[in-house]
Enzyme design. Structure first.
Site, PDB file in Angstrom:
ATOM      1  N   LYS A  98       0.848  -1.190   0.000  1.00 49.73           N
ATOM      2  CA  LYS A  98       0.000   0.000   0.000  1.00 49.73           C
ATOM      3  C   LYS A  98       0.879   1.234   0.000  1.00 49.73           C
ATOM      4  O   LYS A  98       2.020   1.124   0.469  1.00 49.73           O
ATOM      5  CB  LYS A  98      -0.947   0.029   1.192  1.00 49.73           C
ATOM      6  CG  LYS A  98      -0.356  -0.244   2.565  1.00 49.73           C
ATOM      7  CD  LYS A  98       0.842   0.503   3.061  1.00 49.73           C
ATOM      8  CE  LYS A  98       0.745   1.971   3.266  1.00 49.73           C
ATOM      9  NZ  LYS A  98       2.049   2.574   3.739  1.00 49.73           N
ATOM     10  N   TYR A 137      -4.340   4.127   6.448  1.00 45.13           N
ATOM     11  CA  TYR A 137      -4.814   3.169   7.462  1.00 45.13           C
ATOM     12  C   TYR A 137      -6.060   3.705   8.170  1.00 45.13           C
ATOM     13  O   TYR A 137      -6.982   2.946   8.480  1.00 45.13           O
ATOM     14  CB  TYR A 137      -3.721   2.890   8.501  1.00 45.13           C
ATOM     15  CG  TYR A 137      -2.611   2.019   7.978  1.00 45.13           C
ATOM     16  CD1 TYR A 137      -2.739   0.633   7.968  1.00 45.13           C
ATOM     17  CD2 TYR A 137      -1.430   2.565   7.495  1.00 45.13           C
ATOM     18  CE1 TYR A 137      -1.723  -0.172   7.484  1.00 45.13           C
ATOM     19  CE2 TYR A 137      -0.410   1.777   7.016  1.00 45.13           C
ATOM     20  CZ  TYR A 137      -0.553   0.405   7.013  1.00 45.13           C
ATOM     21  OH  TYR A 137       0.454  -0.384   6.527  1.00 45.13           O
TER      22      TYR A 137
HETATM   23  P1  NAD Z   1      12.426   1.895   1.680  1.00 43.23           P
HETATM   24  O1  NAD Z   1      12.864   3.209   1.176  1.00 43.23           O
HETATM   25  O2  NAD Z   1      13.043   1.418   2.956  1.00 43.23           O
HETATM   26  O3  NAD Z   1      12.693   0.773   0.582  1.00 43.23           O
HETATM   27  C1  NAD Z   1      12.381   0.979  -0.782  1.00 43.23           C
HETATM   28  C2  NAD Z   1      13.211   0.051  -1.636  1.00 43.23           C
HETATM   29  O4  NAD Z   1      12.930   0.338  -2.998  1.00 43.23           O
HETATM   30  C3  NAD Z   1      14.723   0.205  -1.412  1.00 43.23           C
HETATM   31  O5  NAD Z   1      15.333  -1.056  -1.363  1.00 43.23           O
HETATM   32  C4  NAD Z   1      15.179   0.941  -2.676  1.00 43.23           C
HETATM   33  O6  NAD Z   1      16.517   0.616  -3.045  1.00 43.23           O
HETATM   34  C5  NAD Z   1      14.187   0.436  -3.711  1.00 43.23           C
HETATM   35  N1  NAD Z   1      14.057   1.337  -4.853  1.00 43.23           N
HETATM   36  C6  NAD Z   1      13.985   0.934  -6.130  1.00 43.23           C
HETATM   37  N2  NAD Z   1      13.913   1.987  -6.955  1.00 43.23           N
HETATM   38  C7  NAD Z   1      13.963   3.083  -6.179  1.00 43.23           C
HETATM   39  C8  NAD Z   1      13.941   4.479  -6.447  1.00 43.23           C
HETATM   40  N3  NAD Z   1      13.847   4.956  -7.712  1.00 43.23           N
HETATM   41  N4  NAD Z   1      13.985   5.332  -5.403  1.00 43.23           N
HETATM   42  C9  NAD Z   1      14.051   4.899  -4.146  1.00 43.23           C
HETATM   43  N5  NAD Z   1      14.075   3.571  -3.822  1.00 43.23           N
HETATM   44  C10 NAD Z   1      14.038   2.682  -4.833  1.00 43.23           C
HETATM   45  O7  NAD Z   1      10.852   1.937   1.794  1.00 43.23           O
HETATM   46  P2  NAD Z   1       9.915   0.949   2.624  1.00 43.23           P
HETATM   47  O8  NAD Z   1       9.619   1.568   3.933  1.00 43.23           O
HETATM   48  O9  NAD Z   1      10.470  -0.430   2.592  1.00 43.23           O
HETATM   49  O10 NAD Z   1       8.550   1.053   1.778  1.00 43.23           O
HETATM   50  C11 NAD Z   1       8.376   0.347   0.568  1.00 43.23           C
HETATM   51  C12 NAD Z   1       6.873   0.194   0.268  1.00 43.23           C
HETATM   52  O11 NAD Z   1       6.268  -0.504   1.350  1.00 43.23           O
HETATM   53  C13 NAD Z   1       6.121   1.509   0.155  1.00 43.23           C
HETATM   54  O12 NAD Z   1       5.126   1.387  -0.815  1.00 43.23           O
HETATM   55  C14 NAD Z   1       5.478   1.693   1.527  1.00 43.23           C
HETATM   56  O13 NAD Z   1       4.280   2.437   1.505  1.00 43.23           O
HETATM   57  C15 NAD Z   1       5.198   0.251   1.898  1.00 43.23           C
HETATM   58  N6  NAD Z   1       5.176   0.042   3.359  1.00 43.23           N
HETATM   59  C16 NAD Z   1       4.161  -0.668   3.884  1.00 43.23           C
HETATM   60  C17 NAD Z   1       4.117  -0.918   5.242  1.00 43.23           C
HETATM   61  C18 NAD Z   1       3.018  -1.765   5.825  1.00 43.23           C
HETATM   62  O14 NAD Z   1       2.870  -1.776   7.047  1.00 43.23           O
HETATM   63  N7  NAD Z   1       2.274  -2.482   5.020  1.00 43.23           N
HETATM   64  C19 NAD Z   1       5.120  -0.395   6.081  1.00 43.23           C
HETATM   65  C20 NAD Z   1       6.167   0.318   5.500  1.00 43.23           C
HETATM   66  C21 NAD Z   1       6.179   0.530   4.124  1.00 43.23           C
END
Ligand code: NAD
Length: 369
Positions: A138, A223
């Protein structure tokens, strides 16, 4: 105040009764009651950031129906670390530009898209074209059009698309849905919901409009929005909103805080908030004719608990949300049945959030059909 600790058996009995009339509850029932799987569904994680590293990969080790078989990453050094930690063979390691090669890889059934929001469509469509089912985090994407493309491409490929709405599998949230549907405290009237935190690094993608789609609303306000939708069981028809920014440098591209109100067809009204400025807003309360119930914290990975106006606590045993979500999707694939959290559910939230932004921008009440 009297504590009420329900057993898992009691909860499942209750949810099994409710499942026939409550699609929201049905998924957990199936997850909990199914016997050993004929085979485990292979998951490849696309994006090895914080969520994949700290929640999803560890959760995969707790699943009954899934196994981590592949990764998709743009960082060769990360690939090496994951390969060693999770024993992933070289042939199951991809980057964002060669995902089509997964078509020949029977080890991977599902691609779990865990990249920044504005890349979800690209990665989902690539996975679907390679013949893989998709579980996408999401918010689904940053525009209605991109969500629709994801749905269309997965349909064309004949593959399932689910959105990572982990709270649809979380017992305390499910209990609140039950209390609302069974009108335990009479007809629902008002819902108050909010989720926010204080965001750090000013350079992160969450503050960039093209990658995030918006600010706290898209990230965590979703949420609170979800809670109003699953507690009311209805879709909003009228929306008003106000967004504020006190730090225009950090919040140049996205809102800092946002408050919005929604009216539902049965005249239930919701008052919601989301912020990147303040820690500790993580709750919802549903007010009905004869009492109230709610959760605080409501959306965290652990520690979710709540209270009711009759003095009872809401506190079911903790589960691993991500393991439950992935096991349910794996069962949907194994049993060839639809997911409870399809792309259409993600699209609905994006449509509503776009209306919230429009209401905040124009200062006018926005109608939704
Ligand atoms: P994050 O920044 O920690 O990780 C993102 C990943 O995407 C990294 O490994 C990065 O290298 C990669 N990536 C690939 N192309 C990229 C670009 N152009 N720019 C930046 N990063 C790039 O983020 P996250 O917290 O892991 O979040 C990722 C997804 O998960 C989001 O959609 C977020 O909304 C979702 N999320 C959901 C929950 C949940 O509880 N369901 C919690 C946190 C995040």
């Amino acid at each position: 105040m009297k504590a009420q600790f329900h057993t898992r058996r009691e909860f499942l009995k209750t949810s099994a009764i409710a499942a026939a009339s409550l699609p929201f509850v049905g998924a957990l029932t199936s997850y909990a009651q199914t016997a050993a799987p004929p085979r485990k569904i292979g998951f490849a994680l696309a994006g090895l950031g914080s969520l994949s590293t700290h929640q999803i990969a560890p959760a995969l080790q707790n699943t009954k129906f899934c196994k981590l078989t592949g990764i998709i990453t743009g960082h060769p050094a990360k690939a090496e670390r994951w390969k060693a930690q999770y024993n992933i063979p070289d042939k199951n390691i991809y980057n964002y530009d060669d995902m089509e090669k997964m078509a020949d890889n029977p080890d991977i059934d599902v691609v779990y898209v865990v990249t920044p929001n504005g890349l979800h469509a690209d990665h989902t469509i690539k996975a679907a074209k390679a013949g893989k089912h998709v579980l996408c985090e999401k918010p689904m994407e940053v525009s209605v059009e991109k969500c629709q493309q994801m749905i269309d491409e997965c349909k064309i490929a004949g593959r399932q698309l689910a959105i990572g709405y982990r709270l649809h599998f979380e017992p305390n949230n499910l209990e609140c849905v039950r209390l609302a549907r069974e009108k335990k405290f009479g007809g629902l009237k008002i819902i108050e919901a909010g989720f926010g935190f204080s965001i750090g690094d000013p350079a992160q993608w969450r503050l960039k409009k093209d990658l995030a789609g918006g600010g706290p609303l898209m990230d965590v306000g979703i949420y609170a929005l979800q809670a109003t939708r699953y507690i009311s069981g209805e879709e909003p028809i009228l929306i008003s909103a106000i967004a504020t920014t006190t730090d225009p440098v950090k919040f140049k591209e996205v809102e800092e805080s946002i408050m919005w109100q929604m009216k539902f067809p049965s005249d239930v009204v919701a008052n919601c908030s989301s912020t990147y400025k303040i820690r500790g807003i993580d709750r919802f309360t549903a007010y009905a004719e004869d009492g109230w119930f709610g959760l605080e914290p409501a959306y965290d990975y652990t520690g979710i608990r709540g209270r009711r106006s009759d003095g009872e606590q809401i506190r079911f045993p903790a589960i691993d949300h991500f393991a439950a979500e992935m096991d349910d999707f794996a069962q949907c694939i194994l049993e060839n049945r639809p997911t409870k959290v399809p792309g259409e559910e993600g699209l609905r939230d994006i449509k509503i959030m776009m209306a919230i932004y429009e209401a905040a921008k124009t200062g006018k009440t926005v109608g939704l059909s």
